[in-house]
Design an enzyme around this catalytic site. Sequence first.
Site, short mmCIF file in Angstrom:
data_model
loop_
_atom_site.label_atom_id
_atom_site.label_comp_id
_atom_site.label_asym_id
_atom_site.label_seq_id
_atom_site.Cartn_x
_atom_site.Cartn_y
_atom_site.Cartn_z
N SER A 98 29.53 70.31 102.32
CA SER A 98 29.35 70.24 103.77
C SER A 98 30.08 69.00 104.27
O SER A 98 29.71 67.87 103.92
CB SER A 98 27.86 70.15 104.12
OG SER A 98 27.20 71.33 103.76
N LYS A 172 28.33 76.35 109.10
CA LYS A 172 27.32 75.65 108.29
C LYS A 172 26.49 74.71 109.16
O LYS A 172 25.27 74.58 108.98
CB LYS A 172 27.99 74.86 107.17
CG LYS A 172 27.03 74.01 106.33
CD LYS A 172 25.95 74.84 105.66
CE LYS A 172 24.92 73.98 104.90
NZ LYS A 172 25.45 73.30 103.73
N LYS A 240 22.31 64.05 107.01
CA LYS A 240 23.77 63.98 107.10
C LYS A 240 24.32 65.14 107.92
O LYS A 240 25.17 64.95 108.80
CB LYS A 240 24.39 63.99 105.70
CG LYS A 240 25.90 64.14 105.67
CD LYS A 240 26.42 64.24 104.26
CE LYS A 240 26.06 65.51 103.55
NZ LYS A 240 26.82 66.68 104.07
#
Length: 291
Positions: A98, A172, A240
């Site tokens: 990611s 995502k 994050k």
Amino acid sequence: MTGQQIGIIGTGVMGGPMACNLLQAGFSVQAWNRSPEKLQGIADLGGISCDSPEQAASGVDVLICMLSDGPTCDAVLFGDGAAVDAMAPGATLVVMSSIPVETAHVQAERCRERGLGYLDAPVSGGERGAQEASLAIMVGGESETFAAAEPVLTVMGRAVHVGPAGTGQQAKLANQMIVASTIATVAEALLFAERGGADPAKVRDALSGGFADSPIMRQHGLRMIEESFAPGGAAKYQLKDTHTAMERADVLGLQLPVATVADELFEAMVEHGDGDLDHSGLIRELRRLND
């Protein structure tokens, strides 16, 4: 399948099971990890343990990168001793980490300049999804590159091509927004039920099959009830991703109030020292707010 050589950089909680699934499907796999002991399971299945990222990238048809974040990917792939420099023209780099959308754009251009294919293909499904080869794989890149790499990706889960480079990461981030806000809502609901005198385990069971049911209610709700927070997906990585989503929303000029609150809750959780717990441990932060 057996004719393709696959390189994997990063064989931790997610990358290790993914590599094993590729080996069991008949692919040849060579892998590198910063902690060499995490290569043992791959070697036991006939994979090659590499001493460097460059060795893992040498001679492969597809190089999969599954590292923790964008800066780490950039450092290993394009920094000193760049792994991609060991790849032959025509090979494809698949970044399954990611990373920010903008980072994917830059990586795609760097690969194009080297004559390499590029896909950003982040995943959802956690450790269990990696082990069971049931990951949701969101893929950005050129359609021809995706078609060529699809047989590799489908061994690890369900791969969907969503658009050009960077859109895999955009998808995502959308996924992580849903996950973060749903975890927060499930935690609130179970705490609400408990404080109101109901048995939260029985409430979870009662909701099964209704509109409030979901994999997060079933899996993470159970973790919350049992207070079992060994990380499948650590809260610090959830944070994050929510931070990255908020930064991307700013670029797009969007106000996303629900995602903003979820991001703030995970930030508080990490600040209180729970960043290494599973993200279902967010219920601990809600308890702190209410005790």
